[in-house]
Design an enzyme around this catalytic site. Structure first.
Site, mmCIF file in Angstrom:
data_model
loop_
_atom_site.group_PDB
_atom_site.id
_atom_site.type_symbol
_atom_site.label_atom_id
_atom_site.label_comp_id
_atom_site.label_asym_id
_atom_site.label_seq_id
_atom_site.Cartn_x
_atom_site.Cartn_y
_atom_site.Cartn_z
ATOM 1 N N HIS A 180 43.574 43.185 39.092
ATOM 2 C CA HIS A 180 44.799 42.789 38.392
ATOM 3 C C HIS A 180 45.216 41.402 38.871
ATOM 4 O O HIS A 180 44.859 40.979 39.981
ATOM 5 C CB HIS A 180 45.899 43.809 38.689
ATOM 6 C CG HIS A 180 47.165 43.590 37.947
ATOM 7 N ND1 HIS A 180 48.200 42.830 38.442
ATOM 8 C CD2 HIS A 180 47.572 44.023 36.721
ATOM 9 C CE1 HIS A 180 49.194 42.816 37.577
ATOM 10 N NE2 HIS A 180 48.842 43.517 36.522
ATOM 11 N N THR A 182 47.635 40.233 40.219
ATOM 12 C CA THR A 182 48.371 40.155 41.486
ATOM 13 C C THR A 182 47.477 40.342 42.707
ATOM 14 O O THR A 182 47.957 40.250 43.835
ATOM 15 C CB THR A 182 49.475 41.235 41.529
ATOM 16 O OG1 THR A 182 48.864 42.521 41.342
ATOM 17 C CG2 THR A 182 50.515 40.993 40.445
ATOM 18 N N LYS A 183 46.185 40.601 42.494
ATOM 19 C CA LYS A 183 45.291 40.895 43.611
ATOM 20 C C LYS A 183 44.602 39.629 44.129
ATOM 21 O O LYS A 183 44.660 38.569 43.520
ATOM 22 C CB LYS A 183 44.245 41.932 43.186
ATOM 23 C CG LYS A 183 44.851 43.246 42.698
ATOM 24 C CD LYS A 183 45.736 43.890 43.749
ATOM 25 C CE LYS A 183 46.198 45.292 43.383
ATOM 26 N NZ LYS A 183 47.166 45.329 42.269
ATOM 27 N N ASN A 184 43.927 39.765 45.280
ATOM 28 C CA ASN A 184 43.267 38.615 45.912
ATOM 29 C C ASN A 184 42.293 37.935 44.960
ATOM 30 O O ASN A 184 42.225 36.706 44.884
ATOM 31 C CB ASN A 184 42.507 39.062 47.159
ATOM 32 C CG ASN A 184 43.422 39.593 48.252
ATOM 33 O OD1 ASN A 184 44.428 40.236 47.959
ATOM 34 N ND2 ASN A 184 43.073 39.351 49.497
ATOM 35 N N LEU A 185 41.476 38.736 44.281
ATOM 36 C CA LEU A 185 40.588 38.260 43.219
ATOM 37 C C LEU A 185 41.043 38.908 41.931
ATOM 38 O O LEU A 185 41.408 40.086 41.925
ATOM 39 C CB LEU A 185 39.135 38.660 43.488
ATOM 40 C CG LEU A 185 38.496 38.213 44.796
ATOM 41 C CD1 LEU A 185 37.031 38.608 44.815
ATOM 42 C CD2 LEU A 185 38.634 36.720 45.001
#
Length: 376
Positions: A180, A182-185
């Site tokens: 998603h 909002t995640k790191n990747l």
């Protein structure tokens, strides 16, 4: 100065790979060149036995429910302090969710409570590596072996994180990642199912391909394919995979930048913890820090509400989460009221600070100065 909570990061190659998927490989419906590149990346870099890209982490969790053959009346132990998908994937199969409380020192599941929740109906333990910080997997896997239970790692926030040197997602029977925005990747929306027990590999591919043995057909293992099991349209398009692959290529650089931001926050705010004004994230010595988020734990709900308002007035967007699932209207209607004091406390007191790849050092300094002004 206006600082958002999140801003998706682009490496610069996403559009190039999207164009290649469309014009070079001319296959955009899924399980093409870039999907295979992503699978190969995870299997080669982390040693995962089998991986399958999905359209979301929710889809990956739903696939795990099908692979475990969750039936109506089965019980699944889930931490209450998590996103709804962690429980919903099993509720959809008719499972009864048994919620576990959080730890005193961390929002993750209280490993010492799990065994007391097991009954003769328990089929699986689902753990969430909150903020990318590993649960005590030796303890959890030991309980699972003793009672012959499945373990699913909801590692939505835990890509490139480790437990005693072992990659998170690769320890339980199944693991799941989220991509998603909002995640790191990220690839906007996306996920990954990790299959660590090889006896589920073949069925996982069938479920992934709408209940057909299509993947075997395209590998030349069968001369035709058809409907052989349950399943759904879990695999993402090649456009998602192409976008994600551009991010995977830069994983090391992305992670280093995020860790720099995390430690900048920690070092600037540790004076508040030393003065016992707030609590900062706790990372056990068996766990790694993948710098997914930075949060502080306020002293009560009212203090957090006042701090959010103060930060907003200064142009800083900070957020809180989650409403514990055991207190949701959906769960309460089915099972009545329940009290899990530690999960409820985190729900009232955790505050997540802005955290994204392009957050500049001067912005971190500004945010931490404003927080210190509030407390000191």
């Amino acid at each position: 100065m206006q600082i958002p909570f999140n801003k998706p990061f682009l490496t610069g190659k996403e559009v190039k790979y999207l164009q290649e998927a469309v014009y070079v490989y001319t296959h955009i419906s899924g399980n093409g060149f870039f999907t295979k590149q992503c699978h190969q990346f995870f299997e080669n870099n982390y040693g995962f036995k089998k991986t399958l890209l999905t359209t979301s982490c929710t889809d990956a969790l739903e696939m795990s429910a099908l692979l475990m053959d969750i039936q109506p009346g089965d019980e699944v132990i889930v931490p209450s302090f998590t996103f709804v998908s962690t429980a919903l994937a099993y509720v959809r199969q008719g499972a009864n969710i048994v919620f576990a409380d959080s730890r005193v020192d961390h929002p993750g599941i209280d490993e010492d409570e799990i065994e007391s929740l097991i009954t003769n109906r328990t089929k699986a333990i689902v753990v969430v590596h909150y903020a990318g910080v590993a649960c005590d997997m030796d303890k959890i896997m030991g309980i699972a072996r003793q009672y012959n239970l499945f373990v699913v790692e909801d590692a939505a926030q835990a890509i490139d994180s480790y437990y005693k040197g072992r990659p998170i997602g690769g320890i339980g029977h199944f693991g799941t990642f989220s991509f998603h925005e909002t995640k790191n990747l990220q690839c906007g929306e996306g996920g990954l199912l990790i299959i660590n027990d090889e006896k589920y590999t073949k069925r996982a591919e069938i479920i992934w391909e709408k209940g057909t043995n299509r993947a075997e057909f395209f590998r030349g293992e069968v001369n035709k394919y058809g409907w052989v099991d349950v399943g759904s349209s879990f695999l993402p398009s090649e456009l998602n995979a192409a976008f994600l692959y551009a991010q995977l290529e830069q994983l090391e650089a992305i992670q280093q930048k995020r860790k720099n931001i995390w430690y900048a926050y920690f070092n600037a705010l540790k004076i508040l913890e030393e003065k016992k004004l707030v609590k900062l994230p706790y990372i056990p010595n068996y766990a790694a820090n993948n710098a997914h988020m930075f949060y502080i734990v306020c002293n009560n709900y009212e203090e957090r509400t006042a701090l959010i308002k103060y930060l907003k007035e200064k142009g800083i967007m900070a957020v809180f989460h989650y409403l514990p699932l055991h207190k949701s209207s959906f769960y309460s209607k089915l099972y009545g009221k329940e009290t899990l004091t530690k999960a409820e406390k985190y729900s009232d007191e955790i505050l997540r600070l802005p955290f994204f790849h392009d957050l500049r050092p001067e912005e971190v300094e500004y945010i931490t100065d404003i927080i210190k002004q509030f407390y000191l």
